[in-house]
Structures are given as structure tokens and as C-alpha cells.
Scaffold this active site. Structure first.
Site, short mmCIF file in Angstrom:
data_model
loop_
_atom_site.label_atom_id
_atom_site.label_comp_id
_atom_site.label_asym_id
_atom_site.label_seq_id
_atom_site.Cartn_x
_atom_site.Cartn_y
_atom_site.Cartn_z
N LYS A 34 46.52 21.61 -10.39
CA LYS A 34 46.32 20.48 -10.64
C LYS A 34 46.97 20.15 -12.09
CE LYS A 34 41.44 21.56 -11.79
NZ LYS A 34 40.10 21.33 -11.40
N TYR A 251 45.95 12.71 -44.55
CA TYR A 251 45.23 11.54 -44.42
C TYR A 251 43.51 11.83 -44.78
CZ TYR A 251 49.25 9.23 -42.05
OH TYR A 251 50.23 8.81 -41.62
C1 LIG Z 1 39.81 22.83 -11.30
C2 LIG Z 1 39.00 23.32 -10.08
C3 LIG Z 1 39.18 24.57 -10.00
C4 LIG Z 1 39.62 25.73 -10.89
O1 LIG Z 1 38.76 25.96 -11.76
P1 LIG Z 1 38.94 26.90 -13.16
O2 LIG Z 1 37.71 26.89 -13.76
O3 LIG Z 1 40.28 26.59 -13.77
O4 LIG Z 1 39.25 28.30 -12.29
C5 LIG Z 1 38.37 25.33 -8.64
N1 LIG Z 1 37.77 24.53 -7.96
C6 LIG Z 1 37.84 23.03 -8.10
C7 LIG Z 1 37.27 22.00 -7.13
C8 LIG Z 1 38.55 22.26 -9.08
O5 LIG Z 1 38.54 21.26 -9.33
#
Ligand SMILES: *Cc1c(COP(=O)(O)O)cnc(C)c1O
Length: 355
Positions: A34, A251
Site C-alpha cells: 500500500k 528559521y
Molecule cells: C498495513 C497493514 C499491514 C502491514 O503492517 P506492517 O506493520 O507494515 O507489517 C498488514 N495488515 C493490514 C490490514 C494493514 O493495513
């Protein structure tokens, strides 16, 4: 051209996938890609992770892009669909959809997609984000089995604190109680559960962050877990300033020198994805030596203390995170997690790829 670059190391992605495989030898691996593969580039990551058994993401457009590129593995949409019109492309391209609540189930029941859609019924076992109440599982399965648009069925849940103190047992017990005797493929484990809780591995594991070479745990480093950073963000010094006691930088003048010192100006800022909240003292590498940032991060630049680095000059190499300096450490200093740093890399940063 500005000297900032992000380098993606495909060999590291493969190495980390192997590490996941060794930790969960009896499970199939659904690599989570993702958010543009946590900033690593969707197509590139899918290619490097060719040995994974499936892919999971949130964005339908990205899933369709993978299919256009010839991806044949199962692709799981982790939040399912958001409107009825998405069912047609999901079915046509053989995507698997999470079904997590009554509205989605009702949409699926009304739909007549061109092909049956493989579904994963998501149970809420304590995260209280997505998922049917675990105790409703029997009723949900009954409806899915009678649903003309639904094909193969699997089960999943997601852990709230696999990386923390509460662990997974409390959720695992709810899941097992709800699904006792249900003979369907099950998927529970994110990276943290994959690494720490073999009892949660089941049929499919869903690692994300560990594949990219970062640790899901605040108290255990990626290196100790045997992971290699897949993303390295580098730049160069574009100016060096000599400060006298009382001089400040940047800044808000949030850092003031109390002795003579040298400050390097790095071509990297929050518009590149570097966290603006990283305070003075955040680790950074200049000319291969570990030092600290100074003052406030600006949109296009930040400051590094190069007082102790004799060779530091305009053009000196800088590593913001990656090989030699874990993104986990930088994130911790900025009060966040590596996940946020990796997926924040902005469009304007040129990407190079190491095979
Ligand atoms: C993002 C996600 C994962 C992966 O999680 P990590 O902590 O990056 O291993 C697994 N399952 C779901 C439903 C997620 O949204």
C-alpha cells in the site's frame, strides 16, 4: 540539479522477504504494498518481491495498475470497495476484496458482478477500526455463502499492539473463539506478529514494514532483526558556514552556537519528505560520519553540525536515512515511526534503483 536522491535497493527487498519466509516457513506471504509500496515504488517493489505469494494494498487504482503490468498473483484490497461501481473492475481483474462491515456486505449482496469476487471477511477482535464483531462471524459467513457475487472466502483480523506490551494473545483468543471449527484460510499477522508471535502465523502473513527493512518495534532494531534498509535518502552539502558563539541558524533561531562551530547546509527539506518536526540532535551522516542536525528543518534545506568532520565541504555526501543510518532512528528522534518517513518521500525526489 539538486543533489537529493532516493535509492531503492531491490536486493534488500529480496533479502527482507527471505527473512520473512524463514520466520514464517509454513505460511504464504502476502506482501503489503500500500501507499506506493511504503514509498518504494509500486511496480519496482512488486518486481523485487516476485517471490511473495500475493500482494495487498488499499488503492484500487494501484491494484489495476499491477494487473496492467501483468501481475498474476492474488491482490488483496485491504479495505475492500468504497462504492458499488468498484465491484465490476474488482471482479473483472480478479482482485480479492476485504468485506468488513454490514454496508459493504449489503452492497455485495445486491451486486451481480461479471465474475464471483474472492472475499476476505474481516473481524474486529479489539483494534476497533475495521471489521465485523467477531461474534457475528457465523451470520456473516452464512450471508457470504448465499451471496451470488461472492466466491472463495477467507478470514482475517488485524492486531492493535503486536509491536507493544499487550501483544496478540488477547486478540488471538477472540479470533480463535469466533472461528473455532471454521475451515477457511486465515490471515492475522503484520510484521510485528510475524516476527514475535509464531502462533499468529496461520495460512497467510501480511508483512509490510519489515520488507522495507525497518523494525516494527520501538525496542528492537532492524539490524538486530536481520533486515536491510531498502530505501536510502541521500543528498549533499550545498554550503558550509562558520559560526561564532552567539550565532544562530535557521528559521526561528532555534539553535544558537555556544562555541565556534561549522554548520553544513543540506539540500533536503520537508518538501522532500524529511520530517519538519525532527529537532536539533536528529542523527544524520555527513561524509560517512555520524553527526546531528541543527535548528529547524526548512522546506528545501536543513542544517548539520560538521564541526568534528574535517573533510566536510560543499559537495560532501549526506545520508538522511537508509544504509548506515536507520530510518527508525531518525523517526524516533522526530517523534514518529519509520512508516511515516518512508511514505512521505515526495514526487520531486529523483529515484534511482540498485538491482
Ligand atoms: C498495513 C497493514 C499491514 C502491514 O503492517 P506492517 O506493520 O507494515 O507489517 C498488514 N495488515 C493490514 C490490514 C494493514 O493495513
Amino acid at each position: 540539479m539538486r543533489p537529493i536522491r532516493v535509492r531503492i535497493d531491490s536486493a534488500a527487498l529480496r533479502h527482507n522477504l527471505d527473512a520473512a519466509r524463514r520466520r514464517a516457513p509454513r505460511s504464504r506471504i502476502c506482501a503489503v504494498v500500500k501507499a506506493n509500496a511504503y514509498g518504494h515504488g509500486l511496480a519496482r517493489a512488486a518486481r523485487a518481491l516476485a517471490a511473495a505469494d500475493g500482494l495487498a494494498l488499499i488503492e484500487l487504482e494501484a491494484a489495476l495498475e499491477l494487473r496492467r503490468l501483468g501481475e498474476r498473483r492474488p491482490i488483496l484490497l485491504l479495505q475492500g470497495f468504497f462504492s458499488p461501481d468498484e465491484l465490476e473492475p474488482i471482479a473483472a481483474h480478479g482482485l480479492t476484496a476485504v468485506v468488513h462491515d454490514a454496508e459493504q456486505l449489503a452492497i455485495l449482496e445486491r451486486a451481480r458482478p461479471p465474475k464471483k469476487i474472492a472475499v476476505v471477511a474481516k473481524l474486529n477482535t479489539g483494534m476497533n477500526r475495521l471489521g465485523f464483531p467477531a461474534e457475528d462471524l457465523r451470520g456473516v459467513l452464512e450471508r457470504l455463502r448465499n451471496c451470488p457475487g461472492a466466491g472463495a472466502i477467507a478470514l482475517m483480523t488485524h492486531f492493535a499492539d503486536a509491536d507493544g506490551k499487550r501483544g496478540v494473545r488477547w486478540q488471538l483468543e477472540r479470533f480463535e473463539a469466533a472461528s473455532a471449527g471454521v475451515d477457511l484460510p486465515k490471515s492475522l499477522a503484520n510484521s510485528a506478529a510475524l516476527l514475535r508471535y509464531p502462533e499468529a502465523h496461520k495460512d497467510w502473513v501480511r508483512p509490510g514494514i519489515m520488507l522495507y527493512g525497518c523494525s516494527p518495534f520501538p525496542d528492537e532494531s532492524a539490524e538486530k532483526l536481520g533486515l536491510k534498509p531498502a530505501m536510502t535518502l541521500t543528498s549533499e552539502l550545498i554550503a558550509v558556514k562558520e559560526l561564532r558563539p552567539g550565532d544562530c541558524v535557521g528559521y526561528g533561531c532555534t539553535f544558537t552556537a555556544d562555541a565556534r562551530m561549522r554548520v553544513g547546509v543540506v539540500a533536503c527539506g520537508y518538501a522532500d519528505g524529511y520530517p519538519r518536526h525532527a529537532p536539533t540532535g536528529t542523527p544524520i551522516l555527513v561524509a560517512g560520519k555520524r553527526t546531528r542536525t541543527l535548528g529547524r528543518v526548512a522546506m528545501d534545506m536543513l542544517f548539520a553540525d560538521v564541526s568534528g568532520i574535517s573533510g566536510a565541504e560543499v559537495g560532501s555526501a549526506v545520508t538522511l536515512w537508509g544504509e548506515g543510518l536507520s530510518a527508525d532512528e531518525v523517526a524516533a528522534s522526530a517523534g514518529t515511526v519509520s512508516y511515516e518517513l518512508l511514505c512521505a518521500i515526495s514526487q520531486r525526489v529523483p529515484v534511482s534503483e540498485a538491482p
